[in-house]
Write a protein that holds these residues in place. Sequence first.
Motif, PDB file in Angstrom:
ATOM      1  N   LYS A   1      37.492  45.196  43.682  1.00  0.00           N
ATOM      2  CA  LYS A   1      36.293  44.047  43.956  1.00  0.00           C
ATOM      3  C   LYS A   1      37.061  42.522  43.731  1.00  0.00           C
ATOM      4  CE  LYS A   1      32.851  47.150  42.610  1.00  0.00           C
ATOM      5  NZ  LYS A   1      31.849  47.420  41.370  1.00  0.00           N
TER       6      LYS A   1
ATOM      7  N   TRP B   1      37.507  39.515  46.599  1.00  0.00           N
ATOM      8  CA  TRP B   1      37.109  37.864  46.213  1.00  0.00           C
ATOM      9  C   TRP B   1      38.495  37.338  46.795  1.00  0.00           C
ATOM     10  CZ3 TRP B   1      33.301  34.558  44.896  1.00  0.00           C
ATOM     11  CH2 TRP B   1      32.080  35.661  43.673  1.00  0.00           C
TER      12      TRP B   1
ATOM     13  N   ALA C   1      31.223  43.116  47.224  1.00  0.00           N
ATOM     14  CA  ALA C   1      32.137  43.040  44.889  1.00  0.00           C
ATOM     15  C   ALA C   1      31.048  43.262  44.608  1.00  0.00           C
ATOM     16  CB  ALA C   1      32.623  42.610  45.411  1.00  0.00           C
TER      17      ALA C   1
ATOM     18  N   ARG D   1      33.561  38.537  40.874  1.00  0.00           N
ATOM     19  CA  ARG D   1      35.140  38.659  40.062  1.00  0.00           C
ATOM     20  C   ARG D   1      35.998  37.578  40.311  1.00  0.00           C
ATOM     21  NH1 ARG D   1      32.319  42.749  38.872  1.00  0.00           N
ATOM     22  NH2 ARG D   1      32.579  44.512  39.268  1.00  0.00           N
TER      23      ARG D   1
END
Length: 257
Positions: free
Chosen positions: A207, A211, A248, A252
């Motif tokens: 995740k 990002w 995600a 994050r």
Amino acid sequence: MEILIVDNASTDGSAEMVQAEFPTVKLIQPGRNTGYAAGNNLAFAEATGEWLLTLNPDTEVGEGVLEQAVRILEARTAYGVLSCRFIGPEGETQASVRGFPTLKSLFGELTGLARLAPRSFGDYRLSHFDYETEQPAPQPMGTFLLFRREALEAVGDPAKPFDESFPIFFNEVDLLLRLNQAGWPCLYTPQFSIRHHGGMSTRQVRKEMIWESHRSLVRFLEKHATRRERKWLGVVKMLALGGAFVRAKGYREGFRP
């Protein structure tokens, strides 16, 4: 040849294993996770050879491959970088070459036009790329890239060729674009291959890496967009970060050294 390993603060005994079993390897331990770009720069600063290879840790390289790679690039004097065929865990040839991202190509990917009209909008994923043919390749994965030092000198400091504002993703894309613009394109060859297990490092923090990849795409476009493209960058940033949020399943922070 010389082998340099940058250990980005591993906790599984990797550094100790290298010291014990491979004493001729130069081990660089910055004491923290520097990221991919800064880690490569640490190794390039120590490397002394004419040919410099970046090699990811989720790979297997067969006997004679490195010698063959050097011979090929040495003979192809118009090219500054060499990539090869990647073989996946099931023996498949991986799609490892993409075009440089532009707003047009990204629009094609988002709308499906890249699939419907690949010759017009499919110049990012390059679905038509022939992996059986030796040919110029805009930006192969950074998994295995053999650089000519002379080419790196044409775009800056060969001891620090990677832009560290792209800590994990798009640093090799940025470097390959700068080399291409300086007249040192990349060559893909199917004459040899390596085995690539694919994403074994980044999937451990999936995740955060989603990002980071979306943010790095925005940084890349901000750095290289044409004047005409710049007026759309705000929209692209909103779409990219929105896509990261969806993929995600929440926000994050991304990579932090």
